[in-house]
Design a protein around this motif. Sequence first.
Motif, PDB file in Angstrom:
ATOM      1  N   VAL A 177      47.133  48.992  41.235  1.00 33.39           N
ATOM      2  CA  VAL A 177      46.413  47.729  41.081  1.00 33.39           C
ATOM      3  C   VAL A 177      46.156  47.213  42.487  1.00 33.39           C
ATOM      4  N   VAL A 216      47.107  39.530  38.087  1.00 38.01           N
ATOM      5  CA  VAL A 216      47.617  40.844  38.483  1.00 38.01           C
ATOM      6  C   VAL A 216      48.601  41.358  37.438  1.00 38.01           C
ATOM      7  N   ALA A 219      46.929  42.983  34.493  1.00 35.90           N
ATOM      8  CA  ALA A 219      46.429  44.323  34.803  1.00 35.90           C
ATOM      9  C   ALA A 219      47.558  45.342  34.775  1.00 35.90           C
ATOM     10  N   VAL A 220      48.706  44.968  35.333  1.00 34.95           N
ATOM     11  CA  VAL A 220      49.871  45.852  35.323  1.00 34.95           C
ATOM     12  C   VAL A 220      50.321  46.140  33.900  1.00 34.95           C
ATOM     13  N   ASN A 235      42.319  53.188  40.470  1.00 37.00           N
ATOM     14  CA  ASN A 235      42.624  51.902  41.107  1.00 37.00           C
ATOM     15  C   ASN A 235      41.977  50.799  40.287  1.00 37.00           C
ATOM     16  N   LEU A 236      42.787  49.923  39.756  1.00 40.68           N
ATOM     17  CA  LEU A 236      42.266  48.772  39.019  1.00 40.68           C
ATOM     18  C   LEU A 236      42.199  47.595  39.994  1.00 40.68           C
ATOM     19  N   VAL A 238      41.571  43.911  41.158  1.00 35.77           N
ATOM     20  CA  VAL A 238      41.671  42.567  40.581  1.00 35.77           C
ATOM     21  C   VAL A 238      41.325  41.588  41.695  1.00 35.77           C
TER      22      VAL A 238
END
Length: 247
Positions: A177, A216, A219-220, A235-236, A238
Amino acid sequence: MSDTGSVTLVTGATGGIGKAIVSELVRGGHHVIATDLREPAAKDRVPGAQYVASNLLDDAGIERLISAVPGGLLTGLVNAAGVAFFDTDGSVFDIAEPVWAQTIGVNLDGLRKVTKAALPLLRAGNQASIVNIASTAGLRGMDDPLDAYQVSKAAVVSLSQSIALQLGPEGIRCNTVCPGAILTPMISSLYDESPERRQDMERRTPLRRLGLPEDVASAVSFLLSDNASFVTGTNLVVDGGWTAQIK
């Protein structure tokens, strides 16, 4: 999103982003082992999390941390520990050697050591997921150089992709992330000193706001969950759209 039965280790668990991740995962049904250099005061603890103090640069500390994982298995590992020395980091041509060593040590070597130590437990966890917190600084250059931080986070992105390729055949996923401008306690003091700096960052972000630690954490949580069961080596980002722009 409930993940009852999930056992997840979170490093850097008392920082702004780390604490939000711990809260999100506990709320989602994870048993969370939360670690940082020191155990937090009672008022700063997330109810339901298991806290273990450890130094990620100390092999004995990592060994104690791994031994504290209940049942000897992990379904998730979140490497959120990281440092940024805004006052002393800078250009690679000027940075003091201890600052470079400490930044690379915590942000990259600590992550590597914990992941290596946790691997047998992740293998026991069956279809486990690793999420490493990098940064948009690891993807793009910065106006004001923080070269040790930037290099460490770029290395995290690269290492995460390698881990994903190596462990994918075992069913273990690994993603990063990459947060952009997130309003953490560490950053908020800089904005308090310079409100103009905050306004400029909000103006440069397409969503016209700073991110929150909870952004964040969400997303995790997704990358750890079965909803991301076919997502690895990615890779996300944010960042409210910040890196999508051509400047």
